[in-house]
Design a protein around this motif. Structure first.
Motif, mmCIF file in Angstrom:
data_model
loop_
_atom_site.group_PDB
_atom_site.id
_atom_site.type_symbol
_atom_site.label_atom_id
_atom_site.label_comp_id
_atom_site.label_asym_id
_atom_site.label_seq_id
_atom_site.Cartn_x
_atom_site.Cartn_y
_atom_site.Cartn_z
ATOM 1 N N GLY A 1 64.446 -44.449 25.211
ATOM 2 C CA GLY A 1 63.627 -45.603 24.910
ATOM 3 C C GLY A 1 64.464 -46.861 25.025
ATOM 4 N N ARG A 2 64.518 -47.651 23.969
ATOM 5 C CA ARG A 2 65.290 -48.888 23.973
ATOM 6 C C ARG A 2 66.603 -48.748 23.211
ATOM 7 N NH1 ARG A 2 62.256 -52.328 26.448
ATOM 8 N NH2 ARG A 2 63.486 -54.149 25.899
ATOM 9 N N SER A 3 67.000 -47.517 22.934
ATOM 10 C CA SER A 3 68.261 -47.241 22.258
ATOM 11 C C SER A 3 69.336 -46.839 23.258
ATOM 12 C CB SER A 3 68.084 -46.109 21.240
ATOM 13 O OG SER A 3 67.103 -46.420 20.282
ATOM 14 N N ARG A 4 70.567 -47.205 22.958
ATOM 15 C CA ARG A 4 71.706 -46.747 23.744
ATOM 16 C C ARG A 4 72.522 -45.768 22.920
ATOM 17 N NH1 ARG A 4 76.208 -50.708 26.395
ATOM 18 N NH2 ARG A 4 76.774 -51.072 24.196
ATOM 19 N N ILE A 5 72.898 -44.661 23.539
ATOM 20 C CA ILE A 5 73.662 -43.620 22.857
ATOM 21 C C ILE A 5 74.900 -43.335 23.689
ATOM 22 C CG2 ILE A 5 73.626 -41.283 21.921
ATOM 23 C CD1 ILE A 5 70.503 -41.531 22.037
ATOM 24 N N SER A 6 76.072 -43.611 23.122
ATOM 25 C CA SER A 6 77.337 -43.397 23.813
ATOM 26 C C SER A 6 78.004 -42.139 23.262
ATOM 27 C CB SER A 6 78.271 -44.596 23.621
ATOM 28 O OG SER A 6 77.656 -45.798 24.050
ATOM 29 N N LEU B 1 82.963 -49.920 22.469
ATOM 30 C CA LEU B 1 81.520 -50.121 22.490
ATOM 31 C C LEU B 1 81.211 -51.602 22.328
ATOM 32 C CD1 LEU B 1 80.676 -47.224 20.013
ATOM 33 C CD2 LEU B 1 80.616 -47.120 22.514
ATOM 34 N N THR B 2 80.192 -52.065 23.014
ATOM 35 C CA THR B 2 79.779 -53.461 22.901
ATOM 36 C C THR B 2 78.399 -53.550 22.262
ATOM 37 O OG1 THR B 2 78.829 -53.441 25.135
ATOM 38 C CG2 THR B 2 81.126 -54.167 24.900
ATOM 39 N N GLY B 3 78.156 -54.651 21.596
ATOM 40 C CA GLY B 3 76.866 -54.878 20.964
ATOM 41 C C GLY B 3 76.745 -56.323 20.546
ATOM 42 N N GLU C 1 74.411 -56.024 14.910
ATOM 43 C CA GLU C 1 73.566 -54.948 15.457
ATOM 44 C C GLU C 1 73.894 -53.608 14.799
ATOM 45 O OE1 GLU C 1 72.835 -52.593 19.690
ATOM 46 O OE2 GLU C 1 73.942 -54.482 19.675
ATOM 47 N N LEU C 2 72.864 -52.802 14.575
ATOM 48 C CA LEU C 2 73.046 -51.481 13.987
ATOM 49 C C LEU C 2 73.755 -50.531 14.937
ATOM 50 C CD1 LEU C 2 69.573 -50.891 12.282
ATOM 51 C CD2 LEU C 2 71.781 -50.951 11.094
ATOM 52 N N ILE C 3 74.590 -49.661 14.372
ATOM 53 C CA ILE C 3 75.195 -48.570 15.110
ATOM 54 C C ILE C 3 75.456 -47.429 14.131
ATOM 55 C CG2 ILE C 3 77.508 -49.578 14.826
ATOM 56 C CD1 ILE C 3 78.254 -48.213 17.507
ATOM 57 N N TYR D 1 69.512 -51.597 20.775
ATOM 58 C CA TYR D 1 70.324 -52.148 21.855
ATOM 59 C C TYR D 1 69.526 -53.075 22.760
ATOM 60 C CZ TYR D 1 73.249 -52.507 25.967
ATOM 61 O OH TYR D 1 73.989 -53.001 27.018
ATOM 62 N N LEU D 2 68.302 -52.679 23.136
ATOM 63 C CA LEU D 2 67.472 -53.493 24.015
ATOM 64 C C LEU D 2 66.407 -54.274 23.240
ATOM 65 C CD1 LEU D 2 66.925 -51.064 27.030
ATOM 66 C CD2 LEU D 2 68.428 -53.060 26.946
#
Length: 227
Positions: free
Chosen positions: A136-141, A149-151, A155-157, A222-223
Motif C-alpha cells: 500500500g502506502r507503507s515502506r518496509i525495509s 533509512l530515510t524518512g 515519521e513513524l517507524i 511513508y507515502l
C-alpha cells in the motif's frame, strides 16, 4: 542513486506515485498477476515469471509484444510466484551491479498470501542484497547487519524481528534509541518509534545495526504526504 531491480507482485496495485520516488530500474520482473498491474501502469517489464494462472491473457501478450521474456512454471511447484520472481531478480543483481531490490504489490488479497509475501522478501532468497518492499502506502525495509533509512522528521517507524529474535540492535536517529539490545519475535517493543528532527531538515535519516537476525523496518506513513 541506488541501482535497483524492481519486482511487481500480484497483490493490491502499487500506488502510481510510488514510481516517481524510485530510480529507473535496471531490470523489472513481474510475478504472475503482477503483469496486470504493470500493464495498467504502462510499466515496461523485462521478465514475467510464474505459473500464470492469475495473469490476464491480454496482459501476457502485451508484455510479449514489448519484448518481455516469459518464464512459465507448472502450477505444481514448490515455490510461490513471488519467490520465483525474487530469485530471478537476485540472479541478475551481480551481472547488472544492482545494489537494491525493490518489491511492490505484496499487500492485499488473501491474508495468507500477504503474510507469506512479507516473510518471503525477508527470507533466504534475498539474503545477498538490500530489499525494500511497498505494501500500500507503507515502506518496509529488510535490515540484516545494517541499513541507513530515510524518512520525514517525526515519521513513524517500527522495528519488527522476523524468523526469531534479533540481537545486538543499535540505532541512531530515532527518538527511542536501542544500544546493543535484543528484540524478540512476538514482542511489540520496537513498534511506534519516530525519526528524530534535525533542525530545519524535512528529510532525515536513521541507522539501524544488528549483530544477528533480521528486522523489518516498517514506515506505515511513508507515502502519506503524497496525494
Amino acid at each position: 542513486m541506488s541501482r535497483i531491480a524492481l519486482v511487481i507482485a500480484g497483490g493490491d496495485p502499487p500506488p502510481l506515485d510510488l514510481l516517481a520516488t524510485l530510480p529507473p530500474p535496471l531490470i523489472t520482473v513481474a510475478a504472475d498477476s503482477g503483469i496486470n498491474h504493470a500493464r495498467a501502469m504502462d510499466l515496461g517489464v523485462d521478465v514475467l515469471v510464474g505459473d500464470l494462472d492469475s495473469a490476464d491473457a491480454a496482459a501476457i501478450q502485451w508484455a510479449i509484444d514489448r519484448g518481455a521474456t516469459v518464464e512459465a512454471h507448472s502450477p505444481n511447484k514448490d515455490q510461490t510466484d513471488l519467490e520465483l520472481a525474487l530469485d530471478r531478480a537476485v540472479g541478475a543483481a551481480t551481472k547488472l551491479e544492482i545494489d537494491e531490490l525493490v518489491v511492490a504489490g505484496v499487500a492485499g488479497g488473501r491474508l495468507d498470501h500477504w503474510l507469506a509475501n512479507l516473510l518471503t522478501v525477508a527470507g533466504p532468497v534475498t539474503a545477498s542484497i538490500d530489499v525494500t518492499t511497498y505494501a500500500g502506502r507503507s515502506r518496509i525495509s529488510v535490515v540484516r547487519n545494517h541499513r541507513l533509512l530515510t524518512g520525514r522528521a517525526g515519521e513513524l517507524i517500527s522495528l519488527i524481528p522476523v524468523g526469531g529474535p534479533a540481537h545486538g540492535i543499535t540505532t541512531t536517529g530515532l527518538t527511542y534509541p536501542l544500544t546493543n539490545e535484543t528484540l524478540t519475535a512476538g514482542s511489540g517493543r520496537g513498534v511506534s518509534n519516530t525519526f528524530v528532527s534535525t533542525g530545519t531538515d524535512t528529510t532525515v535519516s536513521a541507522r539501524v545495526e544488528l549483530t544477528w537476525g533480521t528486522l523489518l523496518a516498517v514506515q506505515p506513513e511513508y507515502l502519506a504526504s503524497t496525494p
